[in-house]
Design a protein around this motif. Structure first.
Motif, short mmCIF file in Angstrom:
data_model
loop_
_atom_site.label_atom_id
_atom_site.label_comp_id
_atom_site.label_asym_id
_atom_site.label_seq_id
_atom_site.Cartn_x
_atom_site.Cartn_y
_atom_site.Cartn_z
N LEU A 95 0.81 -1.21 0.00
CA LEU A 95 0.00 0.00 0.00
C LEU A 95 0.85 1.26 0.00
CD1 LEU A 95 -2.72 -1.11 2.57
CD2 LEU A 95 -3.01 -0.88 0.09
N GLN A 96 2.09 1.15 0.43
CA GLN A 96 2.98 2.31 0.50
C GLN A 96 3.80 2.49 -0.78
OE1 GLN A 96 5.17 1.67 4.17
NE2 GLN A 96 3.24 1.36 5.28
N GLN A 97 3.60 1.62 -1.76
CA GLN A 97 4.33 1.72 -3.01
C GLN A 97 3.58 2.58 -4.03
OE1 GLN A 97 4.78 -2.32 -4.30
NE2 GLN A 97 6.22 -2.86 -2.67
N ARG A 98 4.31 3.03 -5.04
CA ARG A 98 3.68 3.71 -6.16
C ARG A 98 2.82 2.69 -6.91
NH1 ARG A 98 3.94 5.04 -11.61
NH2 ARG A 98 3.76 7.27 -12.07
N ALA A 112 3.30 18.67 1.34
CA ALA A 112 3.78 19.15 2.63
C ALA A 112 3.42 18.20 3.78
CB ALA A 112 3.20 20.53 2.92
N VAL A 113 2.82 17.06 3.45
CA VAL A 113 2.38 16.09 4.47
C VAL A 113 3.20 14.82 4.31
CG1 VAL A 113 0.39 14.73 5.26
CG2 VAL A 113 0.07 17.09 4.50
N SER A 114 3.35 14.06 5.39
CA SER A 114 4.12 12.81 5.32
C SER A 114 3.38 11.77 4.49
CB SER A 114 4.42 12.28 6.72
OG SER A 114 3.21 12.13 7.46
N ALA A 115 2.29 11.25 5.00
CA ALA A 115 1.48 10.28 4.24
C ALA A 115 0.20 9.98 4.99
CB ALA A 115 2.26 8.99 4.00
N GLY A 116 -0.86 9.79 4.23
CA GLY A 116 -2.12 9.31 4.77
C GLY A 116 -2.67 8.25 3.84
N THR A 117 -3.98 8.08 3.84
CA THR A 117 -4.59 7.00 3.08
C THR A 117 -5.61 7.53 2.09
OG1 THR A 117 -4.28 5.38 4.84
CG2 THR A 117 -6.02 4.92 3.26
N LEU A 118 -5.58 6.97 0.88
CA LEU A 118 -6.62 7.21 -0.12
C LEU A 118 -7.82 6.36 0.31
CD1 LEU A 118 -6.09 7.01 -4.00
CD2 LEU A 118 -8.22 6.42 -2.86
N GLY A 119 -8.85 7.01 0.81
CA GLY A 119 -9.97 6.26 1.37
C GLY A 119 -10.88 5.64 0.35
N GLY A 120 -11.17 6.37 -0.71
CA GLY A 120 -12.08 5.88 -1.73
C GLY A 120 -12.23 6.93 -2.81
N GLY A 153 2.67 9.09 -0.78
CA GLY A 153 2.97 10.31 -0.06
C GLY A 153 4.47 10.47 0.13
N PRO A 154 4.93 11.69 0.45
CA PRO A 154 6.36 11.94 0.62
C PRO A 154 7.06 10.99 1.58
CG PRO A 154 5.18 14.01 0.51
CD PRO A 154 4.13 12.93 0.55
N ALA A 155 6.40 10.57 2.65
CA ALA A 155 7.04 9.67 3.61
C ALA A 155 7.36 8.32 2.99
CB ALA A 155 6.15 9.47 4.83
N ASP A 156 6.68 7.98 1.91
CA ASP A 156 6.90 6.70 1.24
C ASP A 156 7.64 6.87 -0.09
OD1 ASP A 156 5.55 5.25 3.26
OD2 ASP A 156 3.64 5.91 2.42
N GLY A 157 8.32 8.01 -0.23
CA GLY A 157 9.13 8.23 -1.41
C GLY A 157 8.48 9.04 -2.50
N ASP A 162 5.19 12.09 -9.00
CA ASP A 162 4.17 11.14 -8.59
C ASP A 162 2.80 11.79 -8.40
OD1 ASP A 162 5.86 8.83 -8.47
OD2 ASP A 162 6.72 9.63 -6.63
N ARG A 163 2.65 13.01 -8.91
CA ARG A 163 1.35 13.68 -8.79
C ARG A 163 0.27 12.89 -9.52
NH1 ARG A 163 0.37 19.09 -11.90
NH2 ARG A 163 -0.93 17.76 -13.22
N VAL A 164 -0.86 12.70 -8.84
CA VAL A 164 -1.99 11.98 -9.44
C VAL A 164 -3.26 12.81 -9.48
CG1 VAL A 164 -1.13 9.68 -8.84
CG2 VAL A 164 -2.57 10.94 -7.20
#
Length: 321
Positions: A95-98, A112-120, A153-157, A162-164
């Motif tokens: 889940l943390q991969q591209r 500017a954020v570390s990482a969160g989750t794409l909920g839906g 997210g930035p915390a995962d590289g 990687d903009r989506v």
């Protein structure tokens, strides 16, 4: 055809498969190995059925159906399944991969954020968008509409390449009582998405208007940090939930409280996950905060916004698949 005739045809074609087919050269299938189809029955009316043919690729069906007459083909239901593999929940590492196309549960964030989750996924003015928290997609009010959203997210590289998506709508925090921590970002041109790819399949298409008080209602979520976890609702309509953000404490009313069935239900980085009801897979809530203590098992509590409130506040429609 009559179901007995369908069974007879199934047996005849299965025997044909067992006898083998003429050799198929690599060039005929673009270098792939031909895969035998699966054969079954599709009920179409009382006492009647079509033949179900399930193949890994369209070319496999072409090889198999070449010699069938038109009358038989009219009674055949052919579907391309792609490779069939054991179903398992994606690990946090995956889940943390591209990942493309985008699916629920992935690491995602504002630059500017570390990482969160794409909920839906939701629709905003007809455009497909990702749903998560304000503090994930909009950097806790610091972001502006049009800002980039990265996966991972930035915390995962994650890097600018990687903009989506771009931030399109956000519910800003207030100094009084808040109801949601939510934002959406419209997908960039050419970025694909599979909204229904969740453990167990797509969620329901209907979002319940509020969550009824049901004792020990079991729920699930898929989040960037802890993956697929199960929990139970322990309280609803919770007012005055004080959440410590980087720029201060904000209070939330009408929240849902959840604890894990086996250990923690969520950890940092799971923010933005959509929570669904196990019994019917109805999407219920948007995870946004949690504690490290509390709950009957001492593993902490998770707090979530009712999803119906999130959708109405942002003016978006839920997309299940």
């Amino acid at each position: 055809m009559l179901i007995d005739s369908a069974r007879e045809l199934k047996a005849r074609l299965s025997a044909r498969l067992a006898e083998g087919f003429p050799p198929v050269t690599a060039s005929d299938l673009g270098g792939r190995v031909w895969t035998r189809p699966a054969i079954g029955l599709v009920p179409v009316a009382p006492g009647r059925a079509h033949l179900a043919i399930r193949v890994a690729a369209a070319d496999d069906a072409r090889v198999f159906l070449t010699d069938l007459d038109d009358a038989v083909r009219a009674e055949v239901d052919v579907r391309v399944t792609g490779p069939i593999v054991p179903q398992s929940s994606p690990t946090p590492g995956r889940l943390q991969q591209r990942t493309r196309p985008l699916v629920p549960g992935l690491s995602v964030a504002h630059p500017a954020v570390s990482a969160g989750t794409l909920g839906g996924f939701v629709r905003l003015d007809g455009r497909l968008a990702v749903l998560s928290n304000n503090h994930v997609l909009a950097a806790s009010d610091a972001g502006a509409v049009g800002d980039a959203v990265l996966q991972p997210g930035p915390a995962d590289g994650g890097v600018p390449a990687d903009r989506v998506a771009r931030l399109a709508a956000v519910q800003r925090f207030t100094g009084s009582r808040n109801r949601v921590d939510a934002a959406v970002a419209v997908l960039d041109e050419g970025v694909g998405a599979e909204p229904g790819r969740l453990p167990g399949g797509p969620l329901g298409t209907t979002v319940p208007d509020g969550v009824e008080v049901e004792p020990d209602e079991e729920v699930e979520k898929l989040g960037r940090t802890t993956g697929h976890t199960r929990g139970r609702i322990t309280a609803v309509e919770v007012d005055g939930v004080a959440v410590q953000y980087d720029d201060g404490v904000y209070f939330f009313d009408d929240q849902i409280e959840i604890e894990g069935l086996a250990g923690t239900f969520s950890l940092g980085g799971d923010s933005g996950s959509v929570i669904w009801r196990s019994a019917d897979r109805a999407p219920l809530a948007l995870l946004f905060a949690g504690s490290s203590e509390g709950g009957s098992n001492g593993a902490g509590l998770t707090f979530a916004n009712p999803l119906s409130t999130v959708l109405s506040t942002l003016g978006v429609e839920w997309v299940a698949s």
